[in-house]
Enzyme design. Structure first.
Site, short mmCIF file in Angstrom:
data_model
loop_
_atom_site.label_atom_id
_atom_site.label_comp_id
_atom_site.label_asym_id
_atom_site.label_seq_id
_atom_site.Cartn_x
_atom_site.Cartn_y
_atom_site.Cartn_z
N HIS A 21 0.86 -1.22 0.02
CA HIS A 21 0.00 0.05 0.12
C HIS A 21 0.80 1.24 -0.04
O HIS A 21 2.10 1.07 -0.12
CB HIS A 21 -1.03 -0.09 1.16
CG HIS A 21 -0.43 -0.20 2.64
ND1 HIS A 21 0.48 0.74 3.01
CD2 HIS A 21 -0.61 -1.13 3.34
CE1 HIS A 21 0.95 0.58 4.34
NE2 HIS A 21 0.39 -0.72 4.45
N HIS A 65 3.90 1.72 2.38
CA HIS A 65 5.10 1.07 1.98
C HIS A 65 5.99 1.71 1.18
O HIS A 65 7.09 1.68 1.27
CB HIS A 65 4.62 -0.42 1.46
CG HIS A 65 4.15 -1.35 2.24
ND1 HIS A 65 2.74 -2.03 2.00
CD2 HIS A 65 4.71 -1.93 3.24
CE1 HIS A 65 2.66 -2.91 2.92
NE2 HIS A 65 3.59 -2.90 3.62
N CYS A 77 -1.23 -11.15 19.56
CA CYS A 77 -1.86 -10.90 18.38
C CYS A 77 -1.01 -11.30 17.23
O CYS A 77 0.16 -10.90 17.23
CB CYS A 77 -1.81 -9.28 18.47
SG CYS A 77 -2.42 -8.47 16.71
N CYS A 107 0.31 -8.51 14.83
CA CYS A 107 1.71 -7.99 15.11
C CYS A 107 2.81 -8.75 15.63
O CYS A 107 4.00 -8.45 15.51
CB CYS A 107 1.22 -6.97 16.67
SG CYS A 107 0.37 -5.79 16.74
N CYS A 113 -6.17 -5.25 20.14
CA CYS A 113 -4.93 -4.72 19.82
C CYS A 113 -5.15 -3.34 18.96
O CYS A 113 -5.90 -3.30 18.34
CB CYS A 113 -4.11 -5.60 19.00
SG CYS A 113 -2.78 -4.94 17.91
N HIS A 170 -4.37 -3.49 15.51
CA HIS A 170 -5.32 -3.97 14.40
C HIS A 170 -6.65 -4.01 14.94
O HIS A 170 -7.54 -4.83 13.85
CB HIS A 170 -4.46 -5.72 14.42
CG HIS A 170 -3.41 -5.73 13.84
ND1 HIS A 170 -2.25 -5.85 14.68
CD2 HIS A 170 -3.09 -5.67 12.38
CE1 HIS A 170 -1.22 -5.70 13.67
NE2 HIS A 170 -1.76 -5.82 12.45
N LYS A 195 -6.26 5.09 9.14
CA LYS A 195 -5.22 3.95 8.99
C LYS A 195 -5.52 3.05 7.83
O LYS A 195 -6.43 2.46 7.99
CB LYS A 195 -5.01 3.63 10.35
CG LYS A 195 -4.03 2.68 10.41
CD LYS A 195 -3.64 2.20 12.01
CE LYS A 195 -2.24 1.07 12.11
NZ LYS A 195 -2.40 -0.04 11.39
N LYS A 207 -6.06 -3.86 5.70
CA LYS A 207 -6.67 -4.79 4.70
C LYS A 207 -8.31 -4.82 4.88
O LYS A 207 -8.89 -4.69 3.79
CB LYS A 207 -6.13 -6.18 4.82
CG LYS A 207 -5.04 -6.22 4.18
CD LYS A 207 -4.75 -7.90 3.73
CE LYS A 207 -4.73 -8.89 4.82
NZ LYS A 207 -4.78 -10.42 4.50
ZN LIG Z 1 -1.70 -6.39 16.67
#
Ligand SMILES: [Zn+2]
Length: 497
Positions: A18, A21, A127, A130, A145, A148, A301, A304
């Protein structure tokens, strides 16, 4: 000879690339290109983290083998090299590169020999996104988390642990002394606060069952697989040859300058775990860790699940890699997240590239053709009114150097647009078309020579940021005093849509 290694983090390959990156890749590429331009020997290293548990789950969901799944994902990241004009010197895939596993095993063995690895039964909240355990206190009020937005799962197993706590004082000293420089300063303070809060040992392995046998087995303990972060961080040293090519490793890692570029979500792994592992193994720690912020899409943020991950290859194909690189370098802030929109990218490219730098180069080349048949004139006439432009040109190099030393990419590219601004102002002020009409040939020669020299300066200073465009400008402004090629717009005017 200064040897300079600059790395990106290696992304998990279960997601698609994305625009976030792209930010890290382009920033790192700029540092690499700038140092090459300075005559340094440079290794720009990137790659993919293939050994994450997430890949195993992704492959299961996709119904393909893990090796096939990660190869497919990794190729999408490797392809960014061409799409974004990246000058990779090395690209390491942790599952398939023959240099990686021997180095990881040697690193593990070195830490074990130091007495820093021990077995312990453990239970904790993990997680998978992570790839780390969390304390309840680190989770949101709902027990999720923060990265996420998912609930970690309770894991109970016996693992190998790394004695992170034993390195607390050394790590504080490293960061405080600046021998490990962390930029920007707010991130350095964040790391110091975390270090001083006390370090707990971390789990450095997983059961083979939970890892589905994917990853590097713990040497001498085939029931365990090395924790993916221990494995992934090692890429920084396995690529230059740790465990396979000691001479090259000494040259580049031990004897060179070592710079990591990472996102703010993985500071702890890079500024705490990683230097501790290196200290344990008796290896050199990084010199500098630069931490960038996030690019958001439509204020959210990128994730996916949110479905808002803009594909950098598609953006570059649509608007050109110059426009995307330029937006990332000129608009992404050093603190706080920056929102990506197509309109912002288009506006920035039109304003700075098409209307400013491109316009100056184009009108210069056009005037050389109109008034001098395409041949760049030479002149010994001093143009006093060119002094402000000369000053901007003369200081650009130092400004760019200082800005990049501070990882301030916006200030660095502003030094290039400042030349364009000053050049366009100069054209408006001296009005070369008046000089031509009045037959003031001596002064017209001087002005045109000044403008061509300015275009060549722009090409040089722009090269680390927009290598393809810099080359087009260099061609338009002629490297020699042969006739210039027919003028062609260096930057297209873009339309958002
Ligand atoms: Zn996480």
């Amino acid at each position: 000879m200064t040897r300079y290694t600059v790395t990106t983090a290696i992304p998990y390959v279960n997601g698609r690339p994305h625009v976030g990156h792209a930010l890290e890749l382009v920033q790192t590429d700029v540092l690499a290109r700038y140092h090459r331009q300075r005559g340094h020997a440079v290794r720009f290293q990137s790659g993919t983290d293939d050994n994450a548990l997430k890949n195993v789950q992704g492959a299961e969901a996709a119904g393909v083998s893990v090796a096939e799944f990660v190869a497919r994902g990794a190729s999408r990241f490797a392809a960014l090299g061409t799409a974004l004009d990246l000058s990779f010197d090395d690209f390491i895939r942790t599952s398939s590169d023959p240099r990686h596993r021997p180095g990881v095993e040697q690193l593990w063995a070195a830490c074990a020999a130091r007495g820093d690895l021990y077995r312990k039964a453990y239970s904790g909240l993990y997680c998978v996104g992570c790839e780390r355990f969390y304390d309840r206190s680190e989770l949101t009020a709902d027990g999720l988390c923060d990265e996420h937005g998912t609930a970690p799962e309770l894991i109970e197993e016996e693992n190998w642990f790394f004695r992170l706590g034993a390195y607390q004082d050394q790590l504080v000293e490293l960061v405080e002394s600046g021998r490990l420089r962390i930029e920007p300063a707010s991130r350095r303070r964040e790391v110091l606060a975390f270090l001083r809060s006390g370090l707990e040992d971390f789990s450095a392995s997983r059961s083979v069952a939970r890892a589905r046998g994917w990853g590097v087995p713990v040497p001498g303990d085939p029931g365990q697989v090395i924790y993916v972060w221990f494995d992934a961080l090692a890429n920084y040293i396995t690529a230059p040859g740790y465990g396979t090519d000691p001479a090259q490793f000494d040259q580049w890692w031990t004897g060179g300058e070592r710079v990591h570029v990472i996102g703010k979500g993985i500071i702890r792994f890079h500024a705490v775990y990683w230097p501790a592992i290196l200290l344990s193994a008796g290896l050199s720690t990084p010199d500098t860790i630069f931490v960038h912020e996030y690019v958001t899409v439509d204020g959210a943020k990128i994730s996916k699940t949110a479905g808002n991950a803009e594909d950098p290859a598609e953006i570059a194909q649509r608007y050109g890699s110059d426009a995307l690189r330029w937006w990332l370098l000129s608009e992404v802030a050093g603190s706080g997240d920056t929102d990506f929109t197509h309109a912002r990218l288009v506006n920035r490219a039109n304003e700075d590239l098409a209307n400013n730098l491109g316009n100056l180069v184009n009108r210069t080349a056009s005037m050389i053709h109109r008034y001098r048949g395409g041949v760049v004139p030479t002149s010994t006439v001093e143009c006093l009114d060119a002094l402000p432009l000369r000053k901007v040109r003369a200081t650009a190099g130092a400004t760019i150097g200082d800005a990049l030393e501070a990882f301030d990419f916006r200030r660095a590219v502003e030094a290039v647009t400042a030349i364009g601004d000053a050049g366009n102002r100069y054209v408006e002020a001296v009005k070369p078309w008046h000089l031509a009409r009045n037959g003031d040939d001596e002064r017209l020669d001087a002005v045109l020579a000044e403008l061509v020299a300015t275009g060549r300066d722009i090409a040089v200073h722009l090269a680390p940021f927009l290598p393809a465009a810099a080359e087009r400008i260099a061609i338009q402004c002629g490297q020699s005093f042969d006739p210039l090629p027919e003028p062609r717009p260096v930057f297209p005017r873009l339309q958002a849509g």
